[in-house]
Every structure is written in structure tokens, then in C-alpha cells.
Design a protein around this motif. Structure first.
Motif, PDB file in Angstrom:
ATOM      1  N   GLN A  91      23.257  27.849  25.165  1.00 56.57           N
ATOM      2  CA  GLN A  91      21.754  27.146  25.778  1.00 56.57           C
ATOM      3  C   GLN A  91      21.621  26.112  26.215  1.00 56.57           C
ATOM      4  O   GLN A  91      22.690  25.280  24.950  1.00 56.57           O
ATOM      5  CB  GLN A  91      20.948  28.385  25.739  1.00 56.57           C
ATOM      6  CG  GLN A  91      20.588  27.292  23.949  1.00 56.57           C
ATOM      7  CD  GLN A  91      19.439  28.237  23.504  1.00 56.57           C
ATOM      8  OE1 GLN A  91      18.808  28.792  23.632  1.00 56.57           O
ATOM      9  NE2 GLN A  91      18.912  26.968  23.101  1.00 56.57           N
ATOM     10  N   GLY A  92      21.352  25.555  26.714  1.00 57.41           N
ATOM     11  CA  GLY A  92      21.082  23.737  26.858  1.00 57.41           C
ATOM     12  C   GLY A  92      21.988  22.878  27.320  1.00 57.41           C
ATOM     13  O   GLY A  92      22.480  22.127  27.019  1.00 57.41           O
ATOM     14  N   ALA A  93      23.024  24.060  28.458  1.00 60.68           N
ATOM     15  CA  ALA A  93      24.277  22.902  28.535  1.00 60.68           C
ATOM     16  C   ALA A  93      24.066  21.210  29.296  1.00 60.68           C
ATOM     17  O   ALA A  93      24.575  20.505  29.047  1.00 60.68           O
ATOM     18  CB  ALA A  93      24.792  24.127  29.684  1.00 60.68           C
ATOM     19  N   ALA A 126      28.479  25.978  26.049  1.00 54.38           N
ATOM     20  CA  ALA A 126      27.599  25.640  25.446  1.00 54.38           C
ATOM     21  C   ALA A 126      26.472  27.530  25.678  1.00 54.38           C
ATOM     22  O   ALA A 126      26.158  27.212  26.354  1.00 54.38           O
ATOM     23  CB  ALA A 126      26.310  24.544  25.274  1.00 54.38           C
ATOM     24  N   ILE A 159      21.285  19.518  28.445  1.00 54.06           N
ATOM     25  CA  ILE A 159      21.377  18.378  27.373  1.00 54.06           C
ATOM     26  C   ILE A 159      22.731  18.351  26.602  1.00 54.06           C
ATOM     27  O   ILE A 159      22.553  16.572  26.151  1.00 54.06           O
ATOM     28  CB  ILE A 159      19.866  19.094  26.510  1.00 54.06           C
ATOM     29  CG1 ILE A 159      19.285  19.410  27.623  1.00 54.06           C
ATOM     30  CG2 ILE A 159      19.931  18.074  25.518  1.00 54.06           C
ATOM     31  CD1 ILE A 159      17.776  21.111  26.685  1.00 54.06           C
ATOM     32  N   GLY A 160      23.207  18.793  26.056  1.00 57.63           N
ATOM     33  CA  GLY A 160      24.370  18.761  25.646  1.00 57.63           C
ATOM     34  C   GLY A 160      25.659  17.274  26.294  1.00 57.63           C
ATOM     35  O   GLY A 160      25.808  16.836  25.322  1.00 57.63           O
TER      36      GLY A 160
END
Lengths: 118, 304, 292
Positions: free
Chosen positions: A48-50, A46, A52-53
């Protein structure tokens, strides 16, 4: 109970991947049957925000514990909100980490152990 | 395997020239150019590209003109002003009832890949493919393998490409049994530089004695402290302003960070660059000797 | 007329040039520092700001009592800024780009928007210079909205607005160049300088901006940039000779264009040429495919 371990490879002999969000693979172990399955981490690339994903994916998989090397604040917050406990500082192979966990040698973290962007 | 990262906060301090000199002094090693926004190291290292791969990050919206009814929903919804009208030379409002509507297309440089237009297009006429935002390479150089990359203009450098370059360099070092990965770090204090320094064995901060570089030095110092990284400082062009150089030395002492050397302003640095060589390989110079001195100290810090 | 001063990478003397031009110009003008991650113009101008306003982007606010945790918001969000877990949704404001997608897909209308400040725009009058800059909050990653806010101050019409663009070729510089009428690219006569110039040229050509080049520290390298510009038919607007005194001036936070008389002359010449470039291209450029 399902335990998820971040893994650098796709077997119980693979080393634990120290990263949570950008870990190569997840190995999900069912403690009732002792069976495990290898799950890809779609968030590892991702932009950004890997973390969280990845946390969202882990919640979907129904894991109750995550064993990993490091966990940043956003992933930690997401996992905790989903009722998942996080164990950090885990080393060795996936199989060894799981055994240590079963023997009670690992305990859940109270907070994230690294800053974001890791 | 150890990782040495050279960063500078501010651009133009001579970071890349120093990295090229270190590559010559430390060869054979693995080099990673993580300054992907303005990668210059290859100009000295003259790499032979062995492998190349596209770098994909996020998505971008694309209107299929044949399916588009020009209703304009996407234009009204887009918060980034990325929907452009074109081909509207004939459109005259107030003429016959059916004035032609302008055709629409998405400006890829303004599109932030949010997917709102894709979701709400009544005709389903907008595709959302992965965005190719650059390319990365594994090359051979006279000092060992180099992993480097090129980011397309107007793309966001989120640190993901930096992470990829660094990871590939680490893999190569393991495969070839090289003990050191030398990393030309990213500028600034944002995401890319964080991605290039986290978990490194040692960070060398290159600064210069100017008011603005001094200001940026504090920001990168904070960054290394924040991530618990061992770091040292090197002052380039130190004789341009001896007073500020002395201030920087005091500052390092107060911060408990070692000052690993000073390099005086020397036209030999530009001369070597013009010749496509590192300062070490070019004719003997004061700068080359001073860089050698800094390298020695850095090796002590790395314990190699 | 909006004139952007840009360079393929930092450290080529872009800010020194922008400030020097503003201070030696023969008329009042605007100077907008759009290098919002590391604004430096104010270090030289030392302005007394009379106006400061926060700039924000819209972020989602979830009314938990209405949320049924259907997960639609998390599905549309490309930035992982909102996630809906088994029990409740979570918002990560620092990752949000403010696209409004989650609010639109929510079937329960449980999402509204709040504003999150990402930085400030400050404005001051410095002699005859109408100066403004943007300051991004430390730790913020998203600078284009702040750059756009600084550029809203730019005047239309005949007055001159100088824009100190962020370095590089990534999205922030495009945000700054998008509203310019022409660009001045600053470089050095070295291999690194030429390479970074080529990247910057690629950007201004894609944006269809008229532009010229200023060679800083001329004489410190060789003639490769001149040869490149000749081959590409790019006008060289000025060469500023390499001079150790310039570096010394700069290191003390002084403006070389004011401190060294022969520099002043070169800056005035350059200013005239830039205005000519802007005027010549202005009529040809305006009215082309402008943004809807």
C-alpha cells in the motif's frame, strides 16, 4: 537541475510509464550534463502507499521535476511537500518528454490529476 | 487492446456465469480473473496451468525460538494481539523464584507486519521476511489464455494482486495480438474493485432485482462515475421481482447509464455450471440467448 | 456461546440465515452483524438504534517544532503512512494501521497519538433480539478493528450470540471467527458453492473451530456438496430447499423464515442442531491455546 521521468523500460527510447507510484523504472536526467541514469522503483510492489514510498525515493534522488502520466493525491502531496514540481499527462518516449520539457512545452500541475488507488 | 470489466458490487448475482458466457462468445481472447478472494471462473474454464509464481506482499514477523529469552517485550508492544503464549502448562506463579516463562510465537493470521516487535526485540530474535500471501498463474483454456490467482486465507487483498493479474493479462494480449481482455472483477467497492476497473474500456455492472443488490448497485455506479469510466448495467434474474427491475431501469435512465439487457431466472445457468460448461456451450436455453443479446450490446459499446 | 455464520463468498444466503435464526429462535439472543463493509441485517430487522459509538484507531500526530526530520518514523512505517522529507514529516491517516512504531522510534518524542474514527457500532433491541452492527465509513480499508469492537458486545456464558461474519476468507472474516466458539458455513449445491465452501473449511480448520454446513437452495444443483461433506466427515446441519418464493421474499426485503411456515420449521430444527454442536464442542474446545 535533475528531472525524473517515469519509464516503462530502461532507456530514453522507452515509453513514459503513465503510473507514478507503480512505475517500473525511473530515469533521472541531469540537465547540466545531459547524462541520465536508470533507477529502480522499490515502491512499485509495496502493498500500500506505493505513491508515497516512490515520492520519498524521488526526493532522496534530488529530483526537482517529475514527468509522468498520472499522479494521485497522496504522491502529489508528498512530492509537493518535498519541493518537487510535478508534470502530468506526459506521453511518448522518455527522451521526447525530456526534450519537450526543455523547450518549455510542459508545465507543472497544480493538483493531482487522478484519484488514489490508481 | 480493450479491457472489458464485469463487476457486481454484491456477491452471488451471477457475474462469473456471465463472464464465462462472454469468454465463449468472444473467443479467442485473454481472460483475467480478478475476483481473487473467491476465484471461481477456473471451474468453468478448466485451465491448464503453464506458469505459476508466488505472490509476495509486505512482511511478517517470526520469532527464532533458540534466540528468544521469553522476556515478553514483543507481547507487550504488539497492538494486534499477535504474540501468543504456548507451552506454559508448567508455569506456576508464586512457586520457587524461577517459574518458567511461557514460550512465545507469532500468530501469522493476526500479524499485520508492522515490524515493531522486530525493531524492539532486545535480543534481535525476530526475523522479518517477505510474506508469501498467494500464488498467480498463467494458463491455457479453450477460449485463450487465462491469468488467475489464489490468495491465501486471512491475507489482505490490497488490490496489488488484482493489479498484477490485470497487467499480466494485458501483456499477453499484446504479445498474442488479441483485441480484448475480459476481466472478472472483484466484489465490493473497496481497493480490489478499484484496482480492477481503473482505466478500463468499459465496465458492465451485473445486478439483480433485490433490495440489497439495488443498494449495492448505487455504490458501484458512484464508483464508475468517480473514475470517469464508461459503464452499463445488466439485470440478472430480472423476473424474480419485476417491480424492482423496473425501478433499476428507471434509475439507469436517470443516471444516463445504458441498460444493456435483462436475463430471466433460468435453471439452465446452474445446469451448465454443474456440467462444467458456459451457458453458451450447454444445451440451448433462454438465458443463453439473453446473454448473447447482452454480449452484442457490450460489443457495440466497446466498438469491436 | 458464540456462533458465527460464515461463507466462502457473498450471495449464498448468510445474512438471510442469520436473521432467520434470530427471529425464529425459542429464546432471547444476541445478533451481531460483523459484515461491516456491507451490513445488511438491519434491512430486515429495521431496528431503532438506542446506542451509537464511534470506533477509532490511534494515528500519529507530529509536533513539528520538535521534529528534526531524522526520518526514523518513515523507516519503521511499513504502510507508508508517515514520511519524513527534507523539510517536514507528512502523515497519511488513511494508511495507518495504528501500530505505534513511529511514536516509539522518534528520538525527539515529537510524536503523540490522536484517534481517527473508522466507523460506528450501533445497538438496538428488536423484540427479543439484542442487535448490534458495525458500519465502516465509506472509503475505509481497515475493517478488523471495527469488527473487534462489535464483538466486544458479545456476552460470555450460556446465552447465545449469533455472529453474521463478513464473506470471503481474507483478514476480516478471520477477525470475526477468532472470537467464535463454533461456525456454521453456508453454501449452495453447485461447483462454485463447493469450491467456496472448501476455502471456508480451510479457514475454520486452521482456527480449530468446530463447524457444520448448511446447504442453501438444496435441489438446485447436485449432490456434490453432500459427497464432499461425507468424505470430509463434516456434519450437514440443514438443507434449505430451493424455492422461488424464498428468492421473491428476499428481493422484497422480507424474511423467508417468517413468511413461509415450512421454512420456519427448518430454521427451528437448525437452531436446535447448532446449539447442540456448540454445547458438544464447547467443553472440548474451551481452554485450548487461547490468545495471551
Amino acid at each position: 537541475m535533475k528531472i525524473l521521468v517515469t519509464a516503462a523500460g530502461d532507456s530514453l527510447e522507452s515509453p513514459v510509464d503513465p503510473r507514478f507510484g507503480r512505475a517500473a523504472h525511473y530515469i533521472l536526467i541531469d540537465s547540466r550534463t545531459g547524462e541520465h541514469e536508470v533507477v529502480d522503483n522499490p515502491a512499485s510492489t509495496a502493498p500500500q502507499g506505493a505513491g508515497i514510498g516512490a515520492a520519498q525515493r524521488v526526493a532522496e534522488l534530488g529530483a526537482e521535476y517529475v514527468l509522468t502520466g498520472h499522479c494521485g493525491p497522496k504522491a502529489f502531496r508528498t512530492l509537493t511537500a518535498a519541493g518537487i514540481k510535478v508534470v502530468v499527462g506526459v506521453e511518448g518516449t522518455v527522451g521526447e518528454a525530456y526534450q519537450r520539457f526543455l523547450e518549455g512545452g510542459l508545465s507543472a500541475a497544480e493538483e493531482a490529476d487522478v484519484e488514489g488507488h490508481w | 487492446m480493450k479491457e472489458l470489466v464485469v463487476i457486481s458490487g454484491k456477491g452471488g448475482t451471477g457475474k462469473t456465469s456471465l463472464v464465462a458466457a462472454f469468454a465463449a462468445l468472444g473467443a479467442p481472447l485473454v481472460v483475467a480473473d480478478c475476483d481473487v478472494d473467491a476465484a471461481d471462473l477456473h471451474l468453468v474454464l478448466a485451465p491448464q496451468i503453464r506458469e505459476r509464481a508466488p505472490f509476495r506482499s509486505g512482511h511478517e514477523a517470526r520469532i527464532r525460538p533458540e534466540a528468544c529469552t521469553r522476556c515478553g517485550v514483543c507481547r507487550d508492544d504488539c497492538r494486534f494481539g499477535a504474540i501468543m503464549e504456548y507451552d506454559h502448562g508448567d508455569a506456576r506463579a508464586g512457586e520457587v523464584g524461577s517459574a518458567p516463562l511461557p514460550a512465545l510465537r507469532i500468530d501469522p493470521w493476526a500479524c499485520e507486519g508492522c515490524g515493531v516487535c522486530v525493531e524492539f526485540c532486545p535480543e534481535g530474535a525476530i526475523d522479518f521476511p517477505e510474506r508469501t500471501s498467494g500464488e498467480w498463474y498463467v494458463s491455457d483454456t479453450r477460449y485463450g489464455p487465462l491469468v488467475h490467482a489464489r490468495l491465501e486465507p486471512a491475507q489482505e487483498n490490497s488490490g496489488k494482486l488484482v493489479t498484477l493479474v490485470r497487467k499480466e493479462a494485458g501483456k499477453l494480449a499484446d504479445q498474442r495480438g488479441r483485441r480484448l481482455v475480459l476481466i472478472d472483477g472483484s466484489p465490493g467497492v473497496g481497493c480490489p474493485v478499484i484496482a480492477s476497473v481503473t482505466g478500463a474500456s468499459f465496465v458492465l455492472i451485473v445486478t439483480e432485482p433485490t433490495r440489497s443488490a439495488r443498494h449495492d448497485l448505487e455504490r458501484v455506479m458512484d464508483l464508475t462515475r468517480h473514475f470517469h469510466l464508461p459503464a452499463g448495467v445488466c439485470i440478472n434474474k430480472s423476473d424474480i421481482n419485476p417491480q424492482i427491475s423496473a425501478e433499476i431501469a428507471d434509475y439507469c435512465r436517470a443516471e444516463g447509464r445504458p441498460l444493456l439487457g435483462e436475463i430471466a431466472y433460468d435453471p439452465a445457468v446452474t445446469r451448465a455450471q454443474l456440467a462444467g460448461r458456459s451457458v453458451i456451450e450447454d444445451r440451448p436455453s433462454a438465458a443463453a440467448e439473453q446473454m448473447r443479446g447482452v454480449w452484442g450490446k457490450v460489443c457495440e459499446m466497446l466498438d469491436i | 456461546m458464540r456462533i458465527a455464520i460464515a461463507s466462502g463468498k457473498g450471495g449464498t444466503g448468510k445474512t438471510t440465515l442469520a436473521v432467520g435464526l434470530a427471529l425464529t429462535a425459542d429464546r432471547p439472543l444476541q445478533l451481531l452483524d460483523c459484515d461491516v463493509e456491507e451490513p445488511n441485517c438491519h434491512l430486515f430487522l429495521q431496528p431503532a438504534f438506542h446506542d451509537s459509538r464511534g470506533v477509532g484507531i490511534p494515528i500519529p500526530k507530529v509536533d513539528v517544532s520538535r521534529c528534526t526530520v531524522c526520518g526514523r518514523c518513515g523507516e519503521i512505517c511499513q504502510y507508508n503512512a508517515i514520511v519524513a522529507l527534507r523539510t517536514r514529516p507528512l502523515v497519511f491517516p488513511e494508511l495507518c494501521h495504528g501500530c505505534g512504531g513511529c511514536l516509539r522510534v522518534c528520538p525527539e518524542e515529537a510524536i503523540t497519538e490522536a484517534v481517527r474514527e473508522i466507523g460506528v457500532v450501533e445497538r438496538a433491541q428488536c423484540g427479543s433480539i439484542d442487535f448490534a452492527h458495525g458500519r465502516l465509513r465509506v472509503g475505509e480499508a481497515l475493517s478488523p478493528p471495527l469488527i473487534r469492537a462489535v464483538l466486544e458486545i458479545a456476552e460470555d456464558g450460556e446465552g447465545i450470540t449469533l455472529i453474521d461474519a463478513p464473506p470471503g476468507t481474507a483478514c476480516p472474516v478471520v477477525a470475526a471467527l477468532r472470537r467464535a466458539d463454533c461456525a456454521v458455513l453456508v453454501t449452495e449445491p453447485t461447483p462454485f458453492g463447493q469450491h467456496d465452501l472448501e476455502l471456508a473449511v480451510e479457514v475454520v480448520r486452521k482456527l480449530d473451530l468446530p463447524f457444520g454446513v448448511v446447504i442453501n437452495r438444496a435441489g438446485s444443483g447436485d449432490d456434490r456438496v453432500q459427497r464432499y461433506c461425507a468424505a470430509e466427515s463434516i456434519p450437514i446441519l440443514q438443507e434449505i430447499p430451493d424455492d422461488r418464493r424464498v428468492a421473491e421474499c428476499y428481493s422484497r426485503g422480507e424474511v423467508p423464515a417468517l413468511a413461509l411456515p415450512e421454512q420456519t420449521l427448518r430454521y427451528r430444527e437448525l437452531f436446535g442442531r447448532i446449539v447442540e454442536l456448540a454445547q458438544r464442542s464447547g467443553s472440548a474446545h474451551l481452554g485450548e491455546g487461547r490468545r495471551a
